[in-house]
Design an enzyme around this catalytic site. Structure first.
Site, PDB file in Angstrom:
ATOM      1  N   ASN A   9       0.872  -1.182   0.000  1.00  0.00           N
ATOM      2  CA  ASN A   9       0.000   0.000   0.000  1.00  0.00           C
ATOM      3  C   ASN A   9       0.907   1.229   0.000  1.00  0.00           C
ATOM      4  O   ASN A   9       1.476   1.577   1.029  1.00  0.00           O
ATOM      5  CB  ASN A   9      -0.892  -0.034   1.255  1.00  0.00           C
ATOM      6  CG  ASN A   9      -1.748   1.212   1.385  1.00  0.00           C
ATOM      7  OD1 ASN A   9      -1.837   2.024   0.460  1.00  0.00           O
ATOM      8  ND2 ASN A   9      -2.382   1.359   2.539  1.00  0.00           N
ATOM      9  N   TRP A  10       1.044   1.838  -1.187  1.00  0.00           N
ATOM     10  CA  TRP A  10       1.963   2.986  -1.291  1.00  0.00           C
ATOM     11  C   TRP A  10       1.396   4.237  -0.614  1.00  0.00           C
ATOM     12  O   TRP A  10       2.101   5.216  -0.438  1.00  0.00           O
ATOM     13  CB  TRP A  10       2.242   3.317  -2.758  1.00  0.00           C
ATOM     14  CG  TRP A  10       2.978   2.265  -3.534  1.00  0.00           C
ATOM     15  CD1 TRP A  10       3.303   1.000  -3.129  1.00  0.00           C
ATOM     16  CD2 TRP A  10       3.471   2.386  -4.880  1.00  0.00           C
ATOM     17  NE1 TRP A  10       3.970   0.333  -4.133  1.00  0.00           N
ATOM     18  CE2 TRP A  10       4.085   1.162  -5.225  1.00  0.00           C
ATOM     19  CE3 TRP A  10       3.458   3.410  -5.829  1.00  0.00           C
ATOM     20  CZ2 TRP A  10       4.671   0.937  -6.474  1.00  0.00           C
ATOM     21  CZ3 TRP A  10       4.035   3.198  -7.072  1.00  0.00           C
ATOM     22  CH2 TRP A  10       4.643   1.969  -7.388  1.00  0.00           C
ATOM     23  N   LYS A  11       0.105   4.201  -0.282  1.00  0.00           N
ATOM     24  CA  LYS A  11      -0.581   5.382   0.286  1.00  0.00           C
ATOM     25  C   LYS A  11      -0.358   6.592  -0.628  1.00  0.00           C
ATOM     26  O   LYS A  11      -0.247   6.426  -1.835  1.00  0.00           O
ATOM     27  CB  LYS A  11      -0.121   5.638   1.720  1.00  0.00           C
ATOM     28  CG  LYS A  11      -0.223   4.376   2.578  1.00  0.00           C
ATOM     29  CD  LYS A  11      -0.182   4.659   4.050  1.00  0.00           C
ATOM     30  CE  LYS A  11      -0.146   3.343   4.807  1.00  0.00           C
ATOM     31  NZ  LYS A  11      -0.362   3.503   6.223  1.00  0.00           N
ATOM     32  N   HIS A  98      -9.669   0.564   4.340  1.00  0.00           N
ATOM     33  CA  HIS A  98      -8.448   0.802   5.126  1.00  0.00           C
ATOM     34  C   HIS A  98      -8.806   1.711   6.302  1.00  0.00           C
ATOM     35  O   HIS A  98      -9.655   2.605   6.167  1.00  0.00           O
ATOM     36  CB  HIS A  98      -7.376   1.441   4.238  1.00  0.00           C
ATOM     37  CG  HIS A  98      -6.034   1.491   4.898  1.00  0.00           C
ATOM     38  ND1 HIS A  98      -5.706   2.446   5.839  1.00  0.00           N
ATOM     39  CD2 HIS A  98      -4.957   0.686   4.780  1.00  0.00           C
ATOM     40  CE1 HIS A  98      -4.473   2.225   6.259  1.00  0.00           C
ATOM     41  NE2 HIS A  98      -3.991   1.165   5.641  1.00  0.00           N
ATOM     42  N   GLU A 100      -7.423   4.188   7.507  1.00  0.00           N
ATOM     43  CA  GLU A 100      -7.281   5.629   7.226  1.00  0.00           C
ATOM     44  C   GLU A 100      -8.515   6.151   6.484  1.00  0.00           C
ATOM     45  O   GLU A 100      -8.926   7.296   6.673  1.00  0.00           O
ATOM     46  CB  GLU A 100      -5.989   5.874   6.433  1.00  0.00           C
ATOM     47  CG  GLU A 100      -4.761   5.702   7.326  1.00  0.00           C
ATOM     48  CD  GLU A 100      -3.496   5.270   6.608  1.00  0.00           C
ATOM     49  OE1 GLU A 100      -3.416   5.391   5.377  1.00  0.00           O
ATOM     50  OE2 GLU A 100      -2.581   4.781   7.298  1.00  0.00           O
ATOM     51  N   GLU A 170      -5.813  -5.576  10.141  1.00  0.00           N
ATOM     52  CA  GLU A 170      -4.814  -4.555  10.456  1.00  0.00           C
ATOM     53  C   GLU A 170      -5.169  -3.857  11.770  1.00  0.00           C
ATOM     54  O   GLU A 170      -5.996  -2.928  11.780  1.00  0.00           O
ATOM     55  CB  GLU A 170      -4.779  -3.502   9.343  1.00  0.00           C
ATOM     56  CG  GLU A 170      -4.420  -4.046   7.983  1.00  0.00           C
ATOM     57  CD  GLU A 170      -3.844  -2.953   7.104  1.00  0.00           C
ATOM     58  OE1 GLU A 170      -2.672  -3.076   6.731  1.00  0.00           O
ATOM     59  OE2 GLU A 170      -4.544  -1.978   6.814  1.00  0.00           O
ATOM     60  N   GLY A 176       1.785   1.866  10.840  1.00  0.00           N
ATOM     61  CA  GLY A 176       2.695   3.003  10.758  1.00  0.00           C
ATOM     62  C   GLY A 176       3.320   3.383  12.087  1.00  0.00           C
ATOM     63  O   GLY A 176       3.919   4.449  12.204  1.00  0.00           O
ATOM     64  N   SER A 216       2.962  -2.485  10.476  1.00  0.00           N
ATOM     65  CA  SER A 216       4.408  -2.481  10.731  1.00  0.00           C
ATOM     66  C   SER A 216       5.084  -3.813  10.417  1.00  0.00           C
ATOM     67  O   SER A 216       6.016  -4.230  11.116  1.00  0.00           O
ATOM     68  CB  SER A 216       4.695  -2.040  12.168  1.00  0.00           C
ATOM     69  OG  SER A 216       4.188  -0.733  12.383  1.00  0.00           O
ATOM     70  N   GLY A 237       2.589  -1.289   4.363  1.00  0.00           N
ATOM     71  CA  GLY A 237       2.609   0.143   4.085  1.00  0.00           C
ATOM     72  C   GLY A 237       4.036   0.625   3.867  1.00  0.00           C
ATOM     73  O   GLY A 237       4.603   0.483   2.780  1.00  0.00           O
ATOM     74  N   GLY A 238       4.637   1.167   4.927  1.00  0.00           N
ATOM     75  CA  GLY A 238       5.974   1.775   4.829  1.00  0.00           C
ATOM     76  C   GLY A 238       7.002   0.926   4.100  1.00  0.00           C
ATOM     77  O   GLY A 238       7.724   1.424   3.221  1.00  0.00           O
TER      78      GLY A 238
END
Ligand code: PEP
Length: 253
Positions: A9-11, A98, A100, A170, A176, A216, A237-238
């Site tokens: 997930n590049w966000k 998600h 977010e 998640e 994150g 994470s 993610g990251g």
């Protein structure tokens, strides 16, 4: 058969050039180093979908998805992107719900259920996200809370449609934050979700549903998480923004 999936997930990251470089690096590393059965799904921001899909070409085991789609079919909804448009540009997967999106854009379970149906109607595979806040985890009500998200978002589907869904558990407190759920915590929730699916759709469908862990996840903890019997991969993610880390996570199976 349950698929092993590592989805990135590049966000809201990556310019055009950066996205092309990241994709090329991932493709090269996958070709040279990866012979396992896990597949990769890249979920960049919308404008990357078509060019990234072109770069992927016929590469084996690498797919393209979006991070969201509209809950409306088409029309005067400025700024929105429909499942139909995504599919026409080559998207194969779409992340729905998600945390977010749920938190910052106030996406309700009802909206998410509509998105799931439109994604399926347009041939996209939904990666349906669920997870609890730290407050709920601390109160000890995380299991009913996350099961409820599944019930509301997905349990209106026919068994045929449900069998096309991928789930991503998640825990919000792990996204994150650098704080990962322990492999036992992840396994417990994944097993509970699988039992919940079985109670509605039967054991066969539950056994064949891929349930990914997100929060994470990195090359250091992926192997232990993915070794758990009900963890079928990760939503990353990251670490999906670094080709070396992302491919090392894929190789952790
Ligand atoms: C995510 O956003 O889905 C996620 C899991 O992020 P991170 O890996 O950075 O925690």
């Amino acid at each position: 058969m349950r698929k092993k999936i590592v989805a990135g997930n590049w966000k809201m990251n990556m310019t055009f050039e950066e996205g092309q470089t990241l994709t090329s690096e991932i493709l090269n590393m996958m070709k040279d180093e990866h012979s396992g059965e896990a597949i990769a799904v890249l979920n960049p921001p919308f404008p990357h979908i078509f060019p990234v899909k072109k770069l992927i070409g016929q590469a084996k085991g690498v797919f393209i998805g979006a991070q969201n789609c509209s809950d409306k079919e088409a029309g005067a909804f400025t700024g929105e992107v429909s499942a139909k448009i995504l599919a026409s540009f080559g998207a194969q997967y779409v992340i729905i719900g998600h945390s977010e999106r749920r938190e910052y854009f106030k996406e309700s379970n009802e909206m998410l259920a509509a998105k799931v149906k439109l994604a399926l109607a347009n041939g996209l595979t939904p990666i349906f996200c669920c997870g609890e806040s730290l407050e709920i985890r601390t109160a000890g009500t995380h299991e009913p809370n996350v099961k409820f998200q599944l019930t509301e978002g997905l349990f209106d589907l026919s068994p045929e449609d449900f069998s096309k869904i991928v789930i991503a558990y998640e825990p919000i407190w792990a996204i994150g934050t650098g704080k990962t759920a322990s492999s036992e915590e992840a396994q417990d929730m994944h097993a509970a979700l699988r039992r919940h699916i079985a109670s509605k759709y039967g054991k066969d469908i539950a056994e064949n549903t891929s349930i990914l862990y997100g929060g994470s996840c990195n090359p250091k903890n992926a192997q232990e998480l993915f070794a758990k019997p009900d963890v079928d991969g990760g939503l990353i993610g990251g670490a999906s923004l670094k080709s070396r880390d992302f491919v090392d996570i894929i190789k952790s199976f």
